[in-house]
Design a protein around this motif. Sequence first.
Motif, short mmCIF file in Angstrom:
data_model
loop_
_atom_site.label_atom_id
_atom_site.label_comp_id
_atom_site.label_asym_id
_atom_site.label_seq_id
_atom_site.Cartn_x
_atom_site.Cartn_y
_atom_site.Cartn_z
N ALA A 41 4.78 -20.87 5.51
CA ALA A 41 5.81 -20.83 4.47
C ALA A 41 7.12 -20.37 5.10
N PRO A 42 8.22 -21.04 4.79
CA PRO A 42 9.51 -20.64 5.36
C PRO A 42 10.12 -19.40 4.72
N ILE A 43 9.56 -18.94 3.61
CA ILE A 43 10.02 -17.72 2.94
C ILE A 43 8.82 -16.78 2.80
N VAL A 44 8.98 -15.54 3.27
CA VAL A 44 7.94 -14.52 3.12
C VAL A 44 8.55 -13.33 2.39
N VAL A 45 7.90 -12.92 1.31
CA VAL A 45 8.36 -11.77 0.53
C VAL A 45 7.29 -10.68 0.60
N LEU A 46 7.65 -9.53 1.13
CA LEU A 46 6.72 -8.41 1.20
C LEU A 46 6.92 -7.50 0.00
N ALA A 47 5.89 -7.35 -0.80
CA ALA A 47 5.93 -6.50 -1.99
C ALA A 47 4.60 -5.79 -2.14
N ALA A 48 4.07 -5.31 -1.02
CA ALA A 48 2.75 -4.68 -1.00
C ALA A 48 2.82 -3.19 -1.29
N GLY A 49 4.04 -2.66 -1.44
CA GLY A 49 4.21 -1.24 -1.75
C GLY A 49 4.75 -0.47 -0.56
N PRO A 50 5.28 0.73 -0.81
CA PRO A 50 5.97 1.50 0.22
C PRO A 50 5.06 2.07 1.30
N ILE A 51 3.77 1.90 1.18
CA ILE A 51 2.86 2.31 2.24
C ILE A 51 2.35 1.07 2.98
N GLN A 52 1.88 0.08 2.24
CA GLN A 52 1.31 -1.10 2.87
C GLN A 52 2.36 -2.01 3.51
N THR A 53 3.55 -2.12 2.91
CA THR A 53 4.58 -2.99 3.49
C THR A 53 4.99 -2.53 4.89
N PRO A 54 5.34 -1.25 5.11
CA PRO A 54 5.69 -0.84 6.47
C PRO A 54 4.52 -0.94 7.45
N LEU A 55 3.30 -0.68 6.97
CA LEU A 55 2.15 -0.81 7.85
C LEU A 55 2.01 -2.26 8.32
N LEU A 56 2.23 -3.20 7.42
CA LEU A 56 2.12 -4.61 7.79
C LEU A 56 3.19 -4.99 8.81
N LEU A 57 4.40 -4.49 8.62
CA LEU A 57 5.46 -4.77 9.60
C LEU A 57 5.14 -4.13 10.95
N GLN A 58 4.56 -2.95 10.93
CA GLN A 58 4.18 -2.29 12.19
C GLN A 58 3.10 -3.08 12.91
N LYS A 59 2.09 -3.53 12.16
CA LYS A 59 1.03 -4.32 12.77
C LYS A 59 1.56 -5.64 13.32
N SER A 60 2.54 -6.20 12.62
CA SER A 60 3.11 -7.49 13.02
C SER A 60 4.15 -7.36 14.12
N LYS A 61 4.58 -6.10 14.39
CA LYS A 61 5.62 -5.84 15.40
C LYS A 61 6.90 -6.62 15.08
N LEU A 62 7.32 -6.50 13.81
CA LEU A 62 8.50 -7.23 13.36
C LEU A 62 9.47 -6.30 12.62
N ALA A 63 10.73 -6.68 12.63
CA ALA A 63 11.79 -6.08 11.78
C ALA A 63 11.98 -4.60 12.01
N ASN A 64 11.78 -4.15 13.25
CA ASN A 64 11.87 -2.71 13.50
C ASN A 64 12.76 -2.36 14.69
N SER A 65 13.81 -3.14 14.91
CA SER A 65 14.73 -2.79 15.99
C SER A 65 15.42 -1.45 15.73
N SER A 66 15.53 -1.08 14.46
CA SER A 66 16.14 0.20 14.09
C SER A 66 15.21 1.38 14.32
N GLY A 67 13.91 1.09 14.44
CA GLY A 67 12.93 2.16 14.54
C GLY A 67 12.68 2.89 13.24
N GLN A 68 13.14 2.29 12.13
CA GLN A 68 13.08 2.97 10.83
C GLN A 68 11.92 2.52 9.94
#
Length: 520
Positions: free
Chosen positions: A260-287
Motif C-alpha cells: 500500500a502506498p499509504i500507511v497509517v499507524l494508529a496502534a496507540g502510544p505504546i505499540q506505534t513507537p515499538l513498531l517503528l523501532q522494530k522497523s528501524k524507521l522514522a527515527n533520525s531524531s532519536g525521539q
Amino acid sequence: MAKNINVKVAKQGLKVTQASDIAQDKLHLKADAVIVGSGAGGAIAAFELARAGKKVIVLEAGPYIPSEKFSEMLAVAMGTLYQDHGGQSNMNGDIAILQGACVGGSTVVNAALCFRTPDYYLKLWGKQFGLTNLNMAAMTPYFEKVERNLNIKTVGSSETSPGALLIGPGMKKLGFPEGRARRNIKDCALTGSCFSGCASDRKQSMLVTYLPWAVAHGAIIYADTRVTQVLAEGNKASGVLAEVIDPATGKKKADVRIDAPIVVLAAGPIQTPLLLQKSKLANSSGQVGKNFACHPTLSVTAEFPFEVNDFHGATHSLYMDKHTLPEKGGYLLLNAIQEPVEASFQAEPGTGKPYVAYMSGYKNTIRLISLIHDKNVGEVRWENGQKQIHYTVDNDDFEAMKKGLITTARILFAAGARKLYLPSSNKAEIESAAQVESVIGALKNEPARYKYTSFHPQGTCRMGRDAKTTVVNPYGETHDVKNLYVADASLLPTSIGYNPSETVYALASYISDRIVKAHA
C-alpha cells in the motif's frame, strides 16, 4: 447515526475477517491505504479514506468481540478486551497502563469522557513545536464534526450517578466549580459498565460508529492480525508485514504482506513507537518512544454512614478543573463509579476479616479520582525482544498529585464521608477532615507504594515542525518517511491534563483530510 454519515450499516455486528476465517498460510494483499489499529485514530482514518474512494485495509492485533458477547464484568473484560489481559504496566509495576486490545481499541473500554483540547495547549504547541496550524480556529470544525458524529453531549440529570449527587454539594460547599461531564453516549442505559464494554451499544465507540461506516464504504477489517514491520522503499512507505495469530492457541496461522502506498499507524502510544523501532524507521531524531506521559491517577475511596449504591449512572458525571493547568496545580478531579473488582484493589484494608468487612461495606462507598498533568519523562522501548515502559512519577508531579489528593479528601469529607481510604500498598486511612493536610502532606514519592492507574498513554511520536526534535510533521506525516502517517495519541507534544479521546478524534479527522488532499 450522525446526519452527515450517509451510509447503510448492519443493524448488529460488524463484518470482520478473523483468524478462524483464514485457511491459507500466506496472504498477499494490495490496497491504497493500510491502517494499523482500529481504535480512535485508526477507525476515523479508515472511514475518511474509504469515503474518499480509497481501498482501505485495517489491521487489528486484538480479537473481534461483538457487543452481544460483552459480560459487563470487569474481571472478564480484562482478559478479553484489554492489552496484556489488563496486566500492562510500567517497569516498576506500580502503574497499571490500561489500553483496549480489540476491534475498536480503547474506545470500547473507556469511560466515553470527552473534552475539547484546551486553547492553552494549542497555543503552547504552536509556540514550542511550531504547530501553528493546529490553532483553535482551525480545529473547532473538527471538534464540532466528531461531536456530531459521536453524539458527544453533556451528562443529563437523569444520568448522574448517586456518588456524583453527593460529591457535587461537597464541591459547592468548598467553593469549587462543578463541571458536568460530556460523553459520546446515546440514550445511556446507566449500567455503569463502560470499562467492560457497552453491551447495549449505547456508547458510541468505534465499534458501532466509524468502523461500520468505513466497512459500508468498502474498508476491510482483519482482526487477530499483528503487524510486525512497516515497509518502505527509499524514503516512501510501501506497506506492512503482519502475522495472523490464532487467539485460541497463540500460534501463528498465516503470514501477511500488504502492499500500500499509504500507511497509517494508529496502534496507540505504546505499540506505534515499538513498531517503528522494530522497523528501524522514522527515527533520525532519536525521539521515537521518548516523551511518554500517561496521566497517572489515584482514587480516594470514601466510606459513608449509609448506603450509596454508586454502581449505576454515568461512569463519570462531574469533574473539577479549577487547578488543571500546570501553573495552577496540574491536577483534574473526576468522580467515577467503582465496580467491585476495582474496589477490591484500590485500597488496602488488609486481609481476612478486615478485607471482608471492607468489601461488605462496598455499597456505602464512592470514589473521587485525582488525575495529574504529568511531564513527558517516560520512554517506551523494544529491548531484549520485549516491550518496556520506563516511567516513574517524578517529584514535581507527585507534589501535584498530593495537592489533588488533599482537595479530593476535603471534598469527600464535605460531602459527608466518615472515613477515607488512600490507594496505597500500605494501609492508609483518614478518619476526619482535620487529618487531611498532615496525612497526605507526609506522603513520600516512593516507587511501588501507590496504586496508580492510567488510561491515557500519550506522546511517544511527538508532532512538531523541527525534524531534529520530533517524529511527525504538523500534518501527521513522519519527517523521515513519506506517506507514513501517525494518527493516535502518540502525536501529542505534551500531556494535556484532560482525557485525550476527543483530541485524538479531532486530530485523526484533521490528518485524514490532509492525507486525502495529498493523495487525491
